[in-house]
Design a protein around this motif. Structure first.
Motif, PDB file in Angstrom:
ATOM      1  N   ARG A 146      69.530  67.363  65.836  1.00 28.47           N
ATOM      2  CA  ARG A 146      69.281  65.970  66.214  1.00 28.47           C
ATOM      3  C   ARG A 146      69.763  65.003  65.137  1.00 28.47           C
TER       4      ARG A 146
ATOM      5  N   GLU B 122      63.807  58.211  69.700  1.00 26.26           N
ATOM      6  CA  GLU B 122      63.371  58.284  71.117  1.00 26.26           C
ATOM      7  C   GLU B 122      62.409  57.150  71.461  1.00 26.26           C
TER       8      GLU B 122
ATOM      9  N   ARG C  76      59.265  56.961  70.989  1.00 22.62           N
ATOM     10  CA  ARG C  76      57.937  57.382  71.449  1.00 22.62           C
ATOM     11  C   ARG C  76      56.872  56.809  70.513  1.00 22.62           C
TER      12      ARG C  76
END
Ligand code: GGG
Length: 355
Positions: free
Chosen positions: A170, A273, A275
């Protein structure tokens, strides 16, 4: 008239000069607010003084509280009253790891008017970005101390680095995507895989595998010692540099010293992301030797505010802010660490004037 967007920002000044530089960044961001955008600040008193009162670096449910914010604006952590590993793990790393802020972006920006120790900076347009893997590696916190019972001088300690293929992949994709946005599409990967034959060889293999998907990005793989030399000798050949948690921390300090001062360096701890909230902070620490004297360079924190504006979807304001920072250094309004005599407040006021 467009509706006003309000961004909820958690401010954590932390220790030492953190208070001064976070105040500077807040003043600048409030100047950038307008009819369409406002910043709603909540300040948290967490840090080493909080630890002295409570035995904790932050509230027990601090992460739950922070989860409701759009971003976190952080100062610095570390003070002589609390062991460094306690303060770092209890606050900064708790937030970075708890919120899976796995990408730490640290631009090395050469400010006009700030003298670099690099002669190359006099006639070359220099600037690169260090991407720090921010969730594992040498900062996984794995290991332990044992055998103290064998008596003085016989204790052993194990500190293991953790490299997961998911974690490496990632950060590689993130760094390649970043390289694609830059004039020079180049990514340099850093390891020490000649000596560390497990984790760092996995790092090299994932780098090569992901690179195959980015044929438009030039690549190189460089050992960390050679990269330290390259920062000094061939800085013109750098664009994006991706490295493990520890290597990137060391290299980005070298980069900001080459740009003139650690006080200039900005950073973003990102949860790409989204989140969780991401956290923006100057690279520098709490600098106990100059804390409370108005001597701290606020530009690392103010540059971090620009990274926060980008993250919040306000790129025009971020660009305005970067221009104002460069106009300030170019005009010679500089703190002591970069050869000037201006105070933290004077530099902040100059940035605000230049907005
Ligand atoms: N604003 C950055 C900061 O406070 N850093 C303190 C520190 O000691 N950091 C070490 C690290 O995160 O590796």
């Amino acid at each position: 008239m467009p509706a006003t967007r309000t961004f909820r920002i958690a401010a954590i000044p932390g220790d030492g000069v953190g208070a001064e530089v976070v105040a500077a960044g807040r003043a600048v961001l409030d100047t950038l607010a307008g009819d369409d955008v406002t910043f709603a600040w909540t300040e948290f008193p967490w840090g080493s003084a909080f630890h002295e009162r409570t035995g904790r670096m932050m509230d027990e449910d601090g992460l739950e509280t922070l989860a409701g914010f759009d971003a976190i604006y952080f100062g610095a952590v570390g003070w002589p009253s609390v062991p460094d590993h306690v303060s770092l793990w209890g606050l900064r790393l708790r937030i970075c790891q708890g919120f899976d802020q796995w990408a730490n972006v640290r631009p090395v920006h050469f400010h006009p008017g700030v003298r670099s120790p690099l002669r190359a900076a006099d006639d070359t347009d220099l600037g690169w970005v260090v991407v720090r893997e921010n969730s594992e590696g040498e900062y996984a916190g794995l290991g332990g101390r044992n055998l103290a019972a064998r008596g003085p001088g016989n204790e052993v300690a194990v500190q293991s680095a953790l490299f997961t293929e998911v974690g490496i992949e990632r950060i590689m994709r993130f760094a390649f995507d970043l390289a694609r946005t830059r004039t020079r599409r180049k990514l340099s990967s850093v390891t020490k895989s000649n000596a560390q034959q497990y984790g760092m060889v996995l790092w090299d293999e994932v780098f090569a595998r992901v690179a195959a998907e980015y044929p438009d990005v030039e690549t190189e793989s460089v050992l960390v010692d050679a990269m330290a030399a390259k920062f000094v000798l061939r800085p013109d050949d750098l664009s994006v540099v991706v490295a493990s948690n520890l290597h990137a921390d060391i290299l980005s300090d070298l980069g900001s010293a080459l740009a003139g001062s650690l006080g200039l360096a900005a950073s973003a701890n990102l949860n790409p992301e989204r989140r969780y909230p991401s956290m923006f902070e100057p690279v520098h620490g709490s600098a106990p030797d100059i804390a409370g004297q108005g001597l701290a360079n606020p530009l690392g924190a103010i540059g971090s505010a620009a990274l926060m504006l980008d993250h919040l979807g306000l790129p025009d304001r971020a660009a305005r802010l970067r221009k104002a920072i460069d106009a300030t250094t170019a005009a010679g309004v500089r703190t002591r660490d970069v050869g000037g005599t201006a105070t933290t407040e004077q530099v902040t006021a100059a940035v605000i004037d230049n907005l």
